[in-house]
Design a protein around this motif. Structure first.
Motif, short mmCIF file in Angstrom:
data_model
loop_
_atom_site.label_atom_id
_atom_site.label_comp_id
_atom_site.label_asym_id
_atom_site.label_seq_id
_atom_site.Cartn_x
_atom_site.Cartn_y
_atom_site.Cartn_z
N ALA A 23 0.85 -1.20 0.00
CA ALA A 23 0.00 0.00 0.00
C ALA A 23 0.88 1.24 0.00
CB ALA A 23 -0.92 0.00 1.22
N PHE A 24 0.51 2.24 -0.83
CA PHE A 24 1.20 3.52 -0.86
C PHE A 24 0.59 4.48 0.15
CE2 PHE A 24 2.37 2.11 -5.16
CZ PHE A 24 3.69 2.50 -5.22
N SER A 25 1.42 5.38 0.69
CA SER A 25 0.89 6.48 1.49
C SER A 25 0.21 7.47 0.55
CB SER A 25 2.03 7.17 2.25
OG SER A 25 2.98 7.71 1.34
N PRO A 26 -0.69 8.32 1.06
CA PRO A 26 -1.42 9.25 0.18
C PRO A 26 -0.52 10.17 -0.64
CG PRO A 26 -2.47 9.14 2.32
CD PRO A 26 -1.19 8.37 2.44
N ASP A 27 0.64 10.58 -0.08
CA ASP A 27 1.53 11.46 -0.83
C ASP A 27 2.50 10.68 -1.72
OD1 ASP A 27 3.24 10.37 1.01
OD2 ASP A 27 3.71 12.24 2.05
N GLY A 28 2.44 9.36 -1.67
CA GLY A 28 3.28 8.53 -2.52
C GLY A 28 4.73 8.45 -2.10
N LYS A 29 5.10 9.03 -0.97
CA LYS A 29 6.50 9.01 -0.54
C LYS A 29 6.88 7.71 0.17
CE LYS A 29 6.94 14.03 -0.12
NZ LYS A 29 7.24 15.16 0.81
N LEU A 30 5.88 7.02 0.72
CA LEU A 30 6.14 5.79 1.46
C LEU A 30 5.38 4.62 0.83
CD1 LEU A 30 5.76 7.09 5.15
CD2 LEU A 30 7.87 6.91 3.79
N LEU A 31 5.93 3.44 1.00
CA LEU A 31 5.26 2.20 0.60
C LEU A 31 5.34 1.23 1.76
CD1 LEU A 31 3.97 0.41 -1.70
CD2 LEU A 31 6.28 -0.47 -2.06
N ALA A 32 4.21 0.65 2.13
CA ALA A 32 4.17 -0.36 3.18
C ALA A 32 3.99 -1.73 2.55
CB ALA A 32 3.04 -0.07 4.16
N SER A 33 4.74 -2.71 3.04
CA SER A 33 4.60 -4.08 2.57
C SER A 33 4.41 -5.00 3.77
CB SER A 33 5.84 -4.50 1.76
OG SER A 33 7.01 -4.41 2.53
N ALA A 34 3.40 -5.86 3.70
CA ALA A 34 3.09 -6.79 4.79
C ALA A 34 3.47 -8.19 4.37
CB ALA A 34 1.60 -6.72 5.12
N SER A 35 4.13 -8.90 5.27
CA SER A 35 4.66 -10.22 4.92
C SER A 35 4.27 -11.26 5.96
CB SER A 35 6.19 -10.15 4.81
OG SER A 35 6.75 -11.44 4.68
N TRP A 36 4.33 -12.50 5.51
CA TRP A 36 4.05 -13.63 6.40
C TRP A 36 5.23 -13.94 7.31
CZ3 TRP A 36 2.55 -16.04 1.19
CH2 TRP A 36 1.35 -15.47 0.76
N ASP A 37 6.31 -13.13 7.21
CA ASP A 37 7.43 -13.28 8.15
C ASP A 37 7.18 -12.51 9.45
OD1 ASP A 37 7.78 -10.64 7.48
OD2 ASP A 37 9.73 -10.91 6.52
N LYS A 38 5.90 -12.08 9.65
CA LYS A 38 5.44 -11.39 10.87
C LYS A 38 5.90 -9.94 10.93
CE LYS A 38 5.74 -15.72 13.48
NZ LYS A 38 6.27 -16.40 14.68
N SER A 39 6.25 -9.36 9.78
CA SER A 39 6.74 -7.99 9.78
C SER A 39 6.05 -7.14 8.71
CB SER A 39 8.25 -7.96 9.54
OG SER A 39 8.55 -8.22 8.19
N ILE A 40 6.12 -5.83 8.94
CA ILE A 40 5.71 -4.83 7.95
C ILE A 40 6.93 -3.94 7.72
CG2 ILE A 40 4.16 -2.89 7.44
CD1 ILE A 40 2.25 -4.13 9.56
N ARG A 41 7.21 -3.66 6.47
CA ARG A 41 8.34 -2.78 6.17
C ARG A 41 7.83 -1.50 5.51
NH1 ARG A 41 13.83 -4.72 5.95
NH2 ARG A 41 13.96 -6.76 6.95
#
Length: 735
Positions: free
Chosen positions: A60-78
């Motif tokens: 998922a992108f942040s509204p301003d497009g500067k950040l991207l979040a990625s969710a993984s089955w390794d129990k983390s979000i980056r």
């Protein structure tokens, strides 16, 4: 009559004048704004983001497009910086705490794989849902978990904010919950679904909420919760991955992962219902609603026209199933995440802010701002921030290097800073083979079978601990041939100090007792159940030669090519520097002479991994080839990391080694360090026992032992040096 005719004539002249004026204006405007060509064919890869250790289920992108979040089955979000491709935060429960706490359910954050992630419309919150039945709210700027919402009794597979940010909808199992993200209170619960609820989506005006379950899409009023419309899939299809078009008039869904279906919400009828030709896991509208992006099996990331369904682009990069896709709000970027543990950011036409793949994505200004922020924060450094500092230090901007020195001077002395400057001045290693994880990267390899008779199998299997490719050649009845995979490299290796080849291989069987023999009837090729070959030449291709290494179950006194004798059915790790004397080919029986060493050649054309002969079978887990420049200072940091007790310094030393080809297991290296005095013991039994114990620690200590021999040779006794030399030789040969 004359007056009327004059008025009519004047009107005609006025019309012509206006037409000429408009035409000129149009031509001038057309000269400055040329019609834009088909834009969707100009996507390009901006970043390949690596760091997750398991599949990526949501992006998922942040509204301003500067950040991207990625969710993984390794129990983390980056959280990633979309311009530089750098990981800013890793949101996860500390594994040490998770293992030591008796009640892990009380820890903030996810204790299971993360399934879904989304930003709030103002970008101040990040919501995530996971396999631990939890919904978590995070501050994306700091990475802190603000609140954990509990109530679901099944995997939370979808999370969605309303357009005004006042509502958060989540689904777990057969239940949908509506939350107040500010207070964390659950305001509504819907439980009328008969099947598992797969996805949720708010309409652009926030008045409607669509949810998919089984073969139905239920659309309800967000204020009253009343069900307004139910869309039913034809036949036995199930529906998932729903999304409203930007104008709110259409809804796109996937039918059992096979068919894309567009619904007209006014009539409740499907206006487009066709197969995409692959299994689809997710589909999203572009912000302008003109095209859709869908992802699925075989690493597919496809862009297609909303009206015609025609494919406009196929973005290649993933090597396995792709699970999630997302557009940025301005439509300039597209992100995808999949089962290959990778996230890709693709540039949408008109975006010139990102860096192309292979280019340095960090401009001097970006690095200056990042370093200034680290200097002002005066906080403990993370491994990500250490890597950023090293990138800045490696740049040739004088002011920037001075700023980095000020930050690093908190930890290091002036002499240590000189060592850092020395180690980062050497180019980082280059990985020449695309996707060395063989089983996951088969799309980079061309399958080859030279067998005319008999049965041939080449396929990927899942082993007990790892994936591998299995090939076999059976019932050949005397017909020899090859089964394997090739990959074109065309890699310029001029100037590199070494070319490190690493292979993990297993030989299952081979029928020939004279495996490895030289046979002129077979074109001078050694018969090996598993073989690695490289073709190399000068830049002008005036002279091409071949280097090869085979793996055998039986030894032969006169093999034509280099080979290793391995144990049947056991994994064998093979590492060699192709630029070393050890890699030189042995002369053949026809006395054609030695082939020259690789440093005399400048381009590696291709690599071929295969089995050769009659009946045989083998397996391969991974193969990598790195072009490495000699970096003597890296050995100094290996020793520093092993003996370091300061956590901040250890993070910096670890980041430094990541920029080199050095890789160590710190815990095992410290065990080896503790055993070193025993190599000088008076009793030969103790010396022998210590040697065996050090050898058992495995390849993870090889660079540490090499560092001892280079940097502290004078401190070691002759006995210790001889034993360490023998251990290094055994570790290198995989014995």
């Amino acid at each position: 009559m004359r007056a009327r005719s004059r008025i009519a004539a004047f009107a005609v002249l006025l019309t012509l004048a206006v037409s000429v004026w408009v035409g000129r204006a149009y031509c001038q405007d057309a000269g400055t704004k040329k019609p834009e060509p088909q834009p969707w064919k100009r996507y390009r890869k901006l970043h390949a983001l690596e760091g997750h250790t398991d599949g990526v289920g949501s992006v998922a992108f942040s509204p301003d497009g500067k950040l991207l979040a990625s969710a993984s089955w390794d129990k983390s979000i980056r959280i990633w910086d979309t311009r530089t491709g750098r990981c800013l935060h890793t949101l996860q429960v500390d594994p040490k705490k998770l293992a030591s706490v008796k009640a892990p359910g009380k820890l903030p954050g996810h204790i299971g794989g993360v399934q879904a992630v989304t930003f709030s419309p103002d970008g101040k919150l990040l919501a995530s849902g996971g396999r631990d039945n939890r919904v978590c709210l995070w501050n994306p700027q700091t990475g802190k978990c603000l609140r954990t919402l509990k109530g679901h009794t099944d995997i939370v597979s979808s999370v969605a904010f309303s357009p005004d940010g006042k509502l958060l909808a989540t689904t777990g199992g057969y239940t949908i919950r509506i939350w107040n993200p500010t207070s964390g209170e659950c305001t509504k619960t819907f439980e009328e679904h008969e099947c598992y609820v797969g996805s949720l989506a708010f309409s652009p005006d926030g008045k409607l909420l669509a949810s998919t379950s089984g073969g139905k899409v239920r659309i309800r009023d967000t204020q009253t919760g009343k069900s307004l419309q139910v869309l039913k899939a034809p036949g036995e299809f199930s529906i998932h991955s729903a999304m409203f078009s930007p104008d709110g008039q259409l809804l796109v869904t996937m039918l059992s992962g096979l068919r894309a279906c567009l619904w007209d919400l006014k009539t409740g009828k499907a206006i487009y219902d066709k197969s995409r030709g692959y299994w689809v896991n997710s589909v999203k509208f572009s912000p302008d609603g003109r095209v859709l992006a869908s992802v699925g099996s075989g690493g597919m990331v496809e862009i297609w026209d909303r009206r015609t369904g025609k494919r406009l682009n196929n973005l290649q990069g993933h090597t396995y199933q792709v699970w999630s896709v997302a557009f940025s709000r301005d439509g300039r970027m597209l992100a995808s995440g999949g089962a290959d543990n990778k996230v890709f950011i693709w540039g949408v036409p008109g975006d010139d802010s990102g860096a192309r793949e292979g280019e340095d994505p960090k401009s001097a200004e970006d690095l200056k701002r990042a370093v200034a922020a680290l200097a002002a924060a005066n906080t403990e450094l993370t491994e990500e921030s250490c890597l950023l500092l090293l990138d800045a230090f490696a740049s040739k901007t004088t002011g920037l290097q001075d700023a980095v020195r000020k930050v690093l001077s908190r930890l290091l002395s002036e002499a240590e800073l000189k060592k850092v400057e020395e180690v980062v001045s050497v180019p980082a290693p280059r990985e020449l083979i695309k996707n060395g994880d063989f089983a996951r990267g088969l799309d980079h390899w061309k399958k080859y079978s030279g067998m005319k008779k008999g049965r041939v199998k080449t396929h990927a299997l899942k082993g007990d601990k790892e994936k591998f490719v299995h090939w076999e050649r059976v019932d050949a009845h005397g017909y020899g041939g090859e089964v394997g995979f090739s990959q074109e490299l065309d890699a310029d290796v001029s100037g590199c100090e070494s070319l490190v080849l690493s292979v993990r291989v297993k030989v299952i069987s081979h029928s020939l007792r004279n495996s490895g023999h030289w046979s002129t009837s077979h074109g001078g090729t050694g018969e090996y159940p598993v073989e690695v070959r490289f073709t190399y030449s000068d830049k002008n291709k005036e002279k091409q030669l071949r280097w090869a290494h085979g793996f055998l179950l039986l030894k032969n006194t006169e093999p034509f090519e280099n080979y290793s004798a391995v144990e049947k059915g056991k994994w064998f790790n093979f590492d060699i520097d192709l630029c070393s004397e050890e890699a030189r080919l042995k002369p053949n029986r026809n006395k054609r002479g030695d082939n020259p060493l690789l440093p005399k050649m400048t381009v590696i054309r291709d690599v071929f991994i295969c089995g050769h002969g009659w009946d045989y079978s083998g397996q391969l887990s991974c193969v990598s080839l790195k072009a490495v420049s000699e970096n003597p200072a890296a050995f100094w940091f290996v020793l520093q990391l092993v003996t370091c007790e300061d956590e901040n310094k250890a993070k910096l030393y670890s980041a430094i080694l990541k920029r080199t080809d050095k890789s160590i297991d710190v815990a095992r290296c410290r065990k080896a360090l503790a055993l070193l005095p025993e190599l000088d013991a008076n009793d030969w039994r103790r010396r022998e026992k210590a040697s065996k114990e050090i050898l058992k620690l495995g390849p993870g200590i090889r660079d540490f032992l090499e560092a001892l021999m280079r940097c502290r040779r004078d401190e070691l006794s002759t006995e210790a040096r001889i034993r360490i030399h023998i251990i290094l030789k055994k570790l290198t040969s995989g014995r």
